[in-house]
Design a protein around this motif. Sequence first.
Motif, short mmCIF file in Angstrom:
data_model
loop_
_atom_site.label_atom_id
_atom_site.label_comp_id
_atom_site.label_asym_id
_atom_site.label_seq_id
_atom_site.Cartn_x
_atom_site.Cartn_y
_atom_site.Cartn_z
N ALA A 192 0.82 -1.21 0.00
CA ALA A 192 0.00 0.00 0.00
C ALA A 192 0.86 1.26 0.00
O ALA A 192 0.35 2.36 0.08
CB ALA A 192 -0.91 -0.01 1.22
N GLY A 193 2.17 1.10 -0.07
CA GLY A 193 3.04 2.26 -0.17
C GLY A 193 3.38 2.87 1.18
O GLY A 193 3.74 4.03 1.28
N GLU A 194 3.24 2.08 2.26
CA GLU A 194 3.59 2.64 3.56
C GLU A 194 5.11 2.71 3.73
O GLU A 194 5.85 2.06 3.01
CB GLU A 194 2.96 1.78 4.66
N THR A 195 5.50 3.48 4.70
CA THR A 195 6.92 3.73 4.91
C THR A 195 7.68 2.47 5.27
O THR A 195 7.34 1.81 6.24
CB THR A 195 7.05 4.70 6.10
N PRO A 196 8.73 2.11 4.52
CA PRO A 196 9.55 0.97 4.95
C PRO A 196 10.30 1.32 6.23
O PRO A 196 10.69 2.48 6.43
CB PRO A 196 10.51 0.75 3.79
N TYR A 197 10.50 0.35 7.11
CA TYR A 197 11.19 0.63 8.37
C TYR A 197 12.68 0.89 8.15
O TYR A 197 13.26 1.76 8.79
CB TYR A 197 11.00 -0.55 9.34
N PHE A 198 13.28 0.11 7.24
CA PHE A 198 14.72 0.28 6.97
C PHE A 198 14.96 0.92 5.60
O PHE A 198 14.21 0.70 4.67
CB PHE A 198 15.42 -1.09 6.93
N ARG A 199 16.05 1.67 5.51
CA ARG A 199 16.60 2.08 4.21
C ARG A 199 18.06 1.65 4.22
O ARG A 199 18.80 2.01 5.13
CB ARG A 199 16.51 3.60 4.02
N TRP A 200 18.45 0.87 3.20
CA TRP A 200 19.80 0.31 3.21
C TRP A 200 20.79 1.19 2.46
O TRP A 200 20.42 1.84 1.48
CB TRP A 200 19.77 -1.10 2.57
N PRO A 201 22.04 1.19 2.89
CA PRO A 201 23.05 1.93 2.12
C PRO A 201 23.24 1.28 0.74
O PRO A 201 22.96 0.10 0.58
CB PRO A 201 24.32 1.78 2.97
N GLN A 202 23.69 2.04 -0.24
CA GLN A 202 23.94 1.52 -1.58
C GLN A 202 25.45 1.40 -1.76
O GLN A 202 26.16 2.40 -1.65
CB GLN A 202 23.38 2.47 -2.65
N ARG A 203 25.90 0.18 -2.04
CA ARG A 203 27.34 -0.05 -2.12
C ARG A 203 28.01 0.85 -3.17
O ARG A 203 29.08 1.39 -2.94
CB ARG A 203 27.61 -1.52 -2.47
N TYR A 235 33.75 -1.85 6.86
CA TYR A 235 33.52 -3.25 7.27
C TYR A 235 32.07 -3.46 7.68
O TYR A 235 31.39 -4.38 7.20
CB TYR A 235 34.48 -3.58 8.41
N TRP A 236 31.53 -2.58 8.54
CA TRP A 236 30.16 -2.79 9.03
C TRP A 236 29.13 -2.55 7.92
O TRP A 236 28.10 -3.21 7.86
CB TRP A 236 29.87 -1.93 10.26
N THR A 237 29.42 -1.60 7.03
CA THR A 237 28.50 -1.37 5.91
C THR A 237 28.48 -2.62 5.02
O THR A 237 27.43 -3.08 4.57
CB THR A 237 28.94 -0.14 5.09
N HIS A 238 29.68 -3.20 4.79
CA HIS A 238 29.75 -4.44 4.01
C HIS A 238 28.95 -5.56 4.69
O HIS A 238 28.21 -6.29 4.02
CB HIS A 238 31.22 -4.86 3.85
N LEU A 239 29.09 -5.70 6.02
CA LEU A 239 28.37 -6.76 6.74
C LEU A 239 26.87 -6.65 6.52
O LEU A 239 26.19 -7.63 6.20
CB LEU A 239 28.68 -6.69 8.24
N VAL A 240 26.35 -5.43 6.70
CA VAL A 240 24.91 -5.22 6.57
C VAL A 240 24.45 -5.54 5.13
O VAL A 240 23.45 -6.22 4.91
CB VAL A 240 24.56 -3.76 6.94
N LEU A 241 25.23 -5.05 4.14
CA LEU A 241 24.86 -5.28 2.74
C LEU A 241 24.92 -6.75 2.38
O LEU A 241 24.09 -7.27 1.65
CB LEU A 241 25.79 -4.47 1.83
N GLU A 242 25.93 -7.44 2.89
CA GLU A 242 26.13 -8.84 2.55
C GLU A 242 25.07 -9.72 3.22
O GLU A 242 24.58 -10.67 2.62
CB GLU A 242 27.56 -9.24 2.95
N VAL A 243 24.72 -9.42 4.46
CA VAL A 243 23.63 -10.16 5.12
C VAL A 243 22.35 -9.99 4.31
O VAL A 243 21.63 -10.94 4.03
CB VAL A 243 23.43 -9.67 6.58
#
Length: 354
Positions: free
Chosen positions: A20-31, A170-178
Motif C-alpha cells: 500500500a506504499g507505507e513507509t519501509p522501516y529500513f533504508r539500506w546503504p547503496q554499495r 567493514y560494518w557497511t559491508h556486513l549489513v549489505l552482505e547479510v
Amino acid sequence: MTATATVRVMTPEEIASRAAGETPYFRWPQRQTLFAERAMRLRQLARGHAMGDFLAFMADLALAQHQALQDFPTTVPLPDAAALDRASQRGEPPLSTLDWPRDPAWQAALRQICSGLRPTAPAPVQAVLDGLLAAGGDHLEHQADRLLTGLMRGLDLASAPLIAAALQVYWTHLVLEVQRQHIGGGQPFGRPDDDASGVCPCCGSRPVASITRSEGESLGQRYLHCGLCNTEWHRVRIQCAHCGSGKSIAFQSLDTAELAADLDEDEAAARSARAAQAAIQAETCDDCGHYLKIMHTDRDPSVDPVADDLASITLDLLVAETGLQRHGLNLMLLFGEPDDGTDPGGTPPDPGGA
Ligand SMILES: [Zn+2]
Ligand SMILES: [Zn+2]
C-alpha cells in the motif's frame, strides 16, 4: 553447525502495508554510491568553508572508503540464520559492536585506505598514515575497541578518523552482505521491540543525525542514520532520538540560534522564517537535555548525514551554549577530551582548533 532456525519473514499485514506504499522501516546503504556521493558532498561543502582543508581531506577519505567497499572480500564471516533469528527474537542488533567478532579484513581495508591517501596527503597526515601502516594488529584492535565502546582514554585522536573509516566500510559491508544473502528469504534484521531505543537495530551504534526523505507515497518521513553501518531506520518526527519523549521538542538552526535581542521586528521575523525552512536543524529535547540534527532532503536534496554534520559544527557550538548534550555520534570528529574517559558525545571542539 546446521542452521535450523528461520529468519523472521514479514507478516501478511506487513506485506500488505508495503504494497500500500507505507513507509519501509529500513533504508539500506547503496554499495555503489554511498561513499562516492558523500565524497562529492564533502568537496562541495569544503569550498569557502572555515574548515575547508579538513572537509577536503574527509572527501578524499570518503573516496578511499568507496574503493575499499567495492573491493571488500565477500569471504568474511556473517551471522548465520540461527544467530539472526535469535537476535530478532530478543530485539537485539545481530552485528553489535560490543560482541560481534571483528574479522581482520577490516585492518586490510584500513591499510588500503591509508596507502591510497598517502601520495596526496599533507605531511602531518602522512606521518599518521605511516604510523597506521606500520602498526600491529593488536594495536589496531585495541584502538577499534576504544572507538566502538566510546572510551576516549587511550584513544589516538589523530588516527581515530582513519580507523573509524575502515570500521564503517567493514560494518557497511556486513549489513549489505547479510541483506544480499537473504534476498527472497525475508527480512534478516528484526525491528526492535522498544521502537524508541536510540541505537541502530543492526549494529547498536548511535545515529550521526536524522534525515527526512520523501519517496513514492511516503512524504517527509524521518530516518535515523547509523554513524557506523550507514543503515537508516524509521523514527516518527518530533520525537527525541535519545529518550523517546515528544513533549518538549524544539528546533534550532543557525538563524534562530543567532537571533539577537536587539534585532528589529522585521529582521527577527525574517530570520525566524528562514530558520523554520533551514535544511539543517537541531531537534532539541528539554526532557532529557539532548539534541540530534535533522537534515531535510526536500530543502536540499544533496544533504548527507555525515558530511553535513561535519560542516555544521557551528550549530553544535551554539546549541551546546544552551547546555544541551549531543546524541549524534560522528566517528570522523569525536567530541570530548582525549584523557578524560568521557563519552565522545559531550562537548563539541572549537572548529578553529580543528
Ligand atoms: Zn548500524
Ligand atoms: Zn529527550
